[in-house]
Design an enzyme around this catalytic site. Sequence first.
Site, PDB file in Angstrom:
ATOM      1  N   GLU A  84      11.926  -8.516 -11.652  1.00  0.00           N
ATOM      2  CA  GLU A  84      11.954  -7.072 -11.930  1.00  0.00           C
ATOM      3  C   GLU A  84      13.141  -6.375 -11.257  1.00  0.00           C
ATOM      4  O   GLU A  84      13.098  -5.176 -10.983  1.00  0.00           O
ATOM      5  CB  GLU A  84      10.633  -6.412 -11.505  1.00  0.00           C
ATOM      6  CG  GLU A  84       9.398  -6.916 -12.223  1.00  0.00           C
ATOM      7  CD  GLU A  84       9.410  -6.728 -13.740  1.00  0.00           C
ATOM      8  OE1 GLU A  84      10.366  -6.142 -14.279  1.00  0.00           O
ATOM      9  OE2 GLU A  84       8.454  -7.214 -14.372  1.00  0.00           O
ATOM     10  N   HIS A 103       7.269  -2.900  -5.536  1.00  0.00           N
ATOM     11  CA  HIS A 103       6.490  -3.137  -6.750  1.00  0.00           C
ATOM     12  C   HIS A 103       5.360  -4.103  -6.421  1.00  0.00           C
ATOM     13  O   HIS A 103       5.593  -5.099  -5.727  1.00  0.00           O
ATOM     14  CB  HIS A 103       7.403  -3.721  -7.835  1.00  0.00           C
ATOM     15  CG  HIS A 103       6.664  -4.274  -9.021  1.00  0.00           C
ATOM     16  ND1 HIS A 103       5.794  -3.513  -9.776  1.00  0.00           N
ATOM     17  CD2 HIS A 103       6.646  -5.517  -9.563  1.00  0.00           C
ATOM     18  CE1 HIS A 103       5.289  -4.277 -10.734  1.00  0.00           C
ATOM     19  NE2 HIS A 103       5.781  -5.487 -10.631  1.00  0.00           N
ATOM     20  N   HIS A 105       1.215  -5.829  -7.735  1.00  0.00           N
ATOM     21  CA  HIS A 105       0.113  -5.972  -8.700  1.00  0.00           C
ATOM     22  C   HIS A 105      -1.196  -5.802  -7.926  1.00  0.00           C
ATOM     23  O   HIS A 105      -2.147  -6.547  -8.146  1.00  0.00           O
ATOM     24  CB  HIS A 105       0.130  -7.349  -9.364  1.00  0.00           C
ATOM     25  CG  HIS A 105       1.325  -7.608 -10.222  1.00  0.00           C
ATOM     26  ND1 HIS A 105       1.478  -8.770 -10.947  1.00  0.00           N
ATOM     27  CD2 HIS A 105       2.429  -6.859 -10.488  1.00  0.00           C
ATOM     28  CE1 HIS A 105       2.635  -8.743 -11.606  1.00  0.00           C
ATOM     29  NE2 HIS A 105       3.234  -7.587 -11.337  1.00  0.00           N
ATOM     30  N   TYR A 124      -7.056  14.758  -1.866  1.00  0.00           N
ATOM     31  CA  TYR A 124      -5.774  15.440  -1.627  1.00  0.00           C
ATOM     32  C   TYR A 124      -4.614  14.480  -1.388  1.00  0.00           C
ATOM     33  O   TYR A 124      -3.453  14.804  -1.623  1.00  0.00           O
ATOM     34  CB  TYR A 124      -5.906  16.434  -0.462  1.00  0.00           C
ATOM     35  CG  TYR A 124      -5.884  15.796   0.903  1.00  0.00           C
ATOM     36  CD1 TYR A 124      -7.042  15.348   1.513  1.00  0.00           C
ATOM     37  CD2 TYR A 124      -4.680  15.617   1.574  1.00  0.00           C
ATOM     38  CE1 TYR A 124      -7.020  14.740   2.753  1.00  0.00           C
ATOM     39  CE2 TYR A 124      -4.646  15.010   2.818  1.00  0.00           C
ATOM     40  CZ  TYR A 124      -5.810  14.571   3.404  1.00  0.00           C
ATOM     41  OH  TYR A 124      -5.762  13.956   4.622  1.00  0.00           O
ATOM     42  N   HIS A 166       0.050  -3.814 -15.955  1.00  0.00           N
ATOM     43  CA  HIS A 166       0.993  -4.503 -15.078  1.00  0.00           C
ATOM     44  C   HIS A 166       0.735  -4.250 -13.583  1.00  0.00           C
ATOM     45  O   HIS A 166       0.279  -5.149 -12.891  1.00  0.00           O
ATOM     46  CB  HIS A 166       2.430  -4.102 -15.475  1.00  0.00           C
ATOM     47  CG  HIS A 166       3.485  -4.902 -14.811  1.00  0.00           C
ATOM     48  ND1 HIS A 166       4.687  -5.210 -15.396  1.00  0.00           N
ATOM     49  CD2 HIS A 166       3.541  -5.465 -13.576  1.00  0.00           C
ATOM     50  CE1 HIS A 166       5.416  -5.941 -14.567  1.00  0.00           C
ATOM     51  NE2 HIS A 166       4.736  -6.102 -13.450  1.00  0.00           N
ATOM     52  N   TYR A 219       5.794  18.744   5.619  1.00  0.00           N
ATOM     53  CA  TYR A 219       5.727  17.604   6.535  1.00  0.00           C
ATOM     54  C   TYR A 219       6.946  16.710   6.346  1.00  0.00           C
ATOM     55  O   TYR A 219       7.500  16.176   7.274  1.00  0.00           O
ATOM     56  CB  TYR A 219       4.470  16.758   6.278  1.00  0.00           C
ATOM     57  CG  TYR A 219       3.225  17.302   6.893  1.00  0.00           C
ATOM     58  CD1 TYR A 219       3.148  17.510   8.261  1.00  0.00           C
ATOM     59  CD2 TYR A 219       2.114  17.591   6.113  1.00  0.00           C
ATOM     60  CE1 TYR A 219       1.993  18.013   8.827  1.00  0.00           C
ATOM     61  CE2 TYR A 219       0.953  18.092   6.669  1.00  0.00           C
ATOM     62  CZ  TYR A 219       0.893  18.300   8.032  1.00  0.00           C
ATOM     63  OH  TYR A 219      -0.241  18.776   8.589  1.00  0.00           O
TER      64      TYR A 219
HETATM   65 ZN   LIG Z   1       5.229  -7.146 -11.757  1.00  0.00          ZN
END
Ligand SMILES: [Zn+2]
Length: 229
Positions: A84, A103, A105, A124, A166, A219
């Site tokens: 990716e 990234h 899963h 929140y 994904h 913040y």
């Molecule tokens: Zn992936």
Amino acid sequence: MRTDDAKLRAELIRTARSMNERGINVNKSGNVSARCRRGASEGYLITPTGVPYGELEPEDLVFMPLEEPLDAASAVGRLRPSSEWEMHARVYLERADVEAVVHTHSAYATALACQNLPIPAFHYMVAAAGGASIDVAPYRRFGTPELAKAGAEMLREKDACLLEHHGVLACGVSLEKALSLAAEVENLARQYVIVRSLGEPRLIDEEEMREVLRKFRHYGEQPAREVKR
Ligand SMILES: [Zn+2]
């Protein structure tokens, strides 16, 4: 901007390993990157494909230049970058303020993504991703330029999104921020799944979420302090 050096490589490996410790890297499916400069070239350092994070060595990380047209052949390193890599590149090109991309899963967030269920303002902390909801980018095949574009497009306005069928894409101003946001998205997803099992989720109203977002941005102006729950 940071430089591709031993310190950054060590930090990237530490971040990758903490994905395991936090349980958000399922079967090597996660990947992480950091924007940096290498010589005259601007780009980013990313985890390689197929190496368990426990075995990662600094030389295993791959430098990818951020030059159009994006090309896997421009990779600098002894291993191939995460499949990716282009999704990371598109986020950096889209967001000049972003220094790191994660990234995953991770289980609960991916489950919601598979059902095309965005995470609304049931708590929140949803505002940690920069909006009143965490949305789902439309399905595109893994490892394609189309997925890269769909994911990066969702991160134009917010710092995290789900990827349909994904997983999760998150970014931040540092490796630590991007990692902690990816972990928070998984935490929120888990809470949201439980809330849904208790009936129709009750949501925070729009006006209150605007105020929460305003506070979060406030913040954010104090980078030394983390947002406390
Ligand atoms: Zn992936």
